[in-house]
Motif scaffolding. Structure first.
Motif, PDB file in Angstrom:
ATOM      1  N   ASN B  57     -16.238 -34.937   0.894  1.00 42.65           N
ATOM      2  CA  ASN B  57     -17.476 -34.768   0.139  1.00 42.65           C
ATOM      3  C   ASN B  57     -18.141 -36.124   0.005  1.00 42.65           C
ATOM      4  OD1 ASN B  57     -15.561 -35.717  -1.694  1.00 42.65           O
ATOM      5  ND2 ASN B  57     -16.624 -34.836  -3.422  1.00 42.65           N
ATOM      6  N   HIS B  59     -19.841 -39.065  -1.569  1.00 37.11           N
ATOM      7  CA  HIS B  59     -20.004 -39.662  -2.902  1.00 37.11           C
ATOM      8  C   HIS B  59     -21.290 -40.455  -2.973  1.00 37.11           C
ATOM      9  CE1 HIS B  59     -15.666 -39.672  -4.666  1.00 37.11           C
ATOM     10  NE2 HIS B  59     -16.073 -38.489  -4.305  1.00 37.11           N
ATOM     11  N   ALA B  60     -22.397 -39.792  -2.781  1.00 39.10           N
ATOM     12  CA  ALA B  60     -23.681 -40.502  -2.840  1.00 39.10           C
ATOM     13  C   ALA B  60     -23.651 -41.702  -1.908  1.00 39.10           C
ATOM     14  CB  ALA B  60     -24.000 -40.930  -4.274  1.00 39.10           C
ATOM     15  N   THR B  61     -23.250 -41.462  -0.664  1.00 39.88           N
ATOM     16  CA  THR B  61     -23.175 -42.547   0.307  1.00 39.88           C
ATOM     17  C   THR B  61     -24.112 -42.271   1.481  1.00 39.88           C
ATOM     18  OG1 THR B  61     -20.892 -42.978  -0.300  1.00 39.88           O
ATOM     19  CG2 THR B  61     -21.623 -43.874   1.778  1.00 39.88           C
ATOM     20  N   PHE B  63     -25.866 -39.438   1.689  1.00 42.59           N
ATOM     21  CA  PHE B  63     -27.006 -38.672   1.165  1.00 42.59           C
ATOM     22  C   PHE B  63     -27.360 -39.123  -0.242  1.00 42.59           C
ATOM     23  CE2 PHE B  63     -24.890 -35.780   4.165  1.00 42.59           C
ATOM     24  CZ  PHE B  63     -25.955 -35.541   5.026  1.00 42.59           C
ATOM     25  N   SER B  64     -28.659 -39.266  -0.496  1.00 40.44           N
ATOM     26  CA  SER B  64     -29.136 -39.512  -1.854  1.00 40.44           C
ATOM     27  C   SER B  64     -29.465 -38.160  -2.467  1.00 40.44           C
ATOM     28  CB  SER B  64     -30.380 -40.394  -1.817  1.00 40.44           C
ATOM     29  OG  SER B  64     -31.473 -39.657  -1.293  1.00 40.44           O
ATOM     30  N   GLN B  65     -30.143 -38.164  -3.620  1.00 42.47           N
ATOM     31  CA  GLN B  65     -30.548 -36.885  -4.211  1.00 42.47           C
ATOM     32  C   GLN B  65     -31.718 -36.252  -3.468  1.00 42.47           C
ATOM     33  OE1 GLN B  65     -30.303 -37.583  -8.835  1.00 42.47           O
ATOM     34  NE2 GLN B  65     -30.014 -35.444  -8.339  1.00 42.47           N
ATOM     35  N   ALA B  82     -19.720 -47.838   5.201  1.00 44.43           N
ATOM     36  CA  ALA B  82     -20.802 -47.805   4.218  1.00 44.43           C
ATOM     37  C   ALA B  82     -20.766 -49.041   3.328  1.00 44.43           C
ATOM     38  CB  ALA B  82     -20.671 -46.549   3.361  1.00 44.43           C
ATOM     39  N   GLU B  84     -21.285 -49.613  -0.344  1.00 42.80           N
ATOM     40  CA  GLU B  84     -21.459 -48.898  -1.613  1.00 42.80           C
ATOM     41  C   GLU B  84     -21.833 -49.845  -2.744  1.00 42.80           C
ATOM     42  OE1 GLU B  84     -18.961 -45.151  -1.996  1.00 42.80           O
ATOM     43  OE2 GLU B  84     -17.584 -46.479  -0.950  1.00 42.80           O
TER      44      GLU B  84
END
Lengths: 149, 102
Positions: B57, B59-61, B63-65, B82, B84
């Motif tokens: 999944n 962790h906002a890596t 994909f953003s919102q 990535a 982070e």
């Protein structure tokens, strides 16, 4: 009809649901921008000016400036995004999580090594566990910051 | 015909990678976790597959919102580590398998 949200009574925990997600959109997008080194440099050079580039609420900006992660979460922030602020500050996740309870990094680590926070008294609001609002913040980190120790 | 040889899992908080990079794996807080990895590491070193299906999944890596797909398939030839917020981790570039992914 308003949605029934029985999960609103978990002490110390804000569920990141669709409503929180909508509230926090720009706050979380700001956090995502910190995945670029040049943005981190600009943010650190003038935090307020950098935040003003984002359509965040004034409350959200102040919570970020104060590094008040609990407030950030109340205003729609999600910890996966907020962790990038901690990384930008060079802080470990232990330090970030500890700061949300008032615990020092060591106190938080010791609690986790000992098995984590007990669920006893912390299942729902109105009990008497250490995560309940009337027992928060806890720990020496909080006491030191407020000159009580 | 492909043969599925194994299915392995790990907890996946970003702090695990930071603990590795900062040499904290022997600290009391982390030791139990990294000791737990050892049997799996040994087994995997002796049983190297041709291809890994890596499921995780985000962790906002990646994909953003802005975009939140329920499922996405990584089709790139390679995937850079990535950043982070601490800078990219000192780990190898992940080699993709575009033919299989597509």
């Amino acid at each position: 009809m308003a949605l029934d949200k029985p999960y609103k009574d978990i002490p110390g925990t804000t569920i990141f649901d669709a409503e929180q997600s909508r509230l926090g959109y720009h706050l979380n997008q700001f956090c995502m921008s910190l995945m670029r080194a040049d943005n981190r440099t600009r943010f650190k050079a003038d935090e307020r000016a950098y935040l003003d580039e984002w359509p965040m609420t004034e409350e959200q900006k102040r919570a970020v400036l104060a590094r008040d992660l609990n407030r950030c979460i109340a205003l729609g922030g999600n910890i996966y995004f907020l962790a990038k602020i901690g990384a930008t500050d060079g802080r470990s996740f232990q330090q970030m999580a500890g700061s949300m309870t008032g615990m020092s990094e060591e106190e938080y680590r010791d609690m986790m090594v000992a098995g984590g926070r007990s669920v006893e008294g912390n299942r729902f609001l109105g009990e008497d566990g250490d995560a309940q609002p009337h027992h928060q913040p806890q720990g020496q980190g909080h006491a030191h910051r407020n000159g009580k120790a | 015909m492909a043969r599925i040889t194994a299915s392995v899992y790990t907890s996946h908080v970003p702090a695990i990678g930071a603990a590795l990079d900062l040499g904290k794996t022997d600290e009391p807080y982390w030791r139990p976790l990294f000791q737990g990895y050892q049997p799996s590491k040994d087994w995997m070193a002796a049983n190297i597959p041709d291809v890994i299906f890596l499921v995780y999944n985000d962790h906002a890596t990646a994909f953003s919102q802005e975009l939140i797909p329920t499922f996405a398939i990584g089709c790139a030839e390679r995937f850079q580590p990535a950043d982070e917020g601490w800078g990219p981790r000192p780990v190898p570039v992940v080699q993709g398998h575009p033919e299989l992914a597509r």
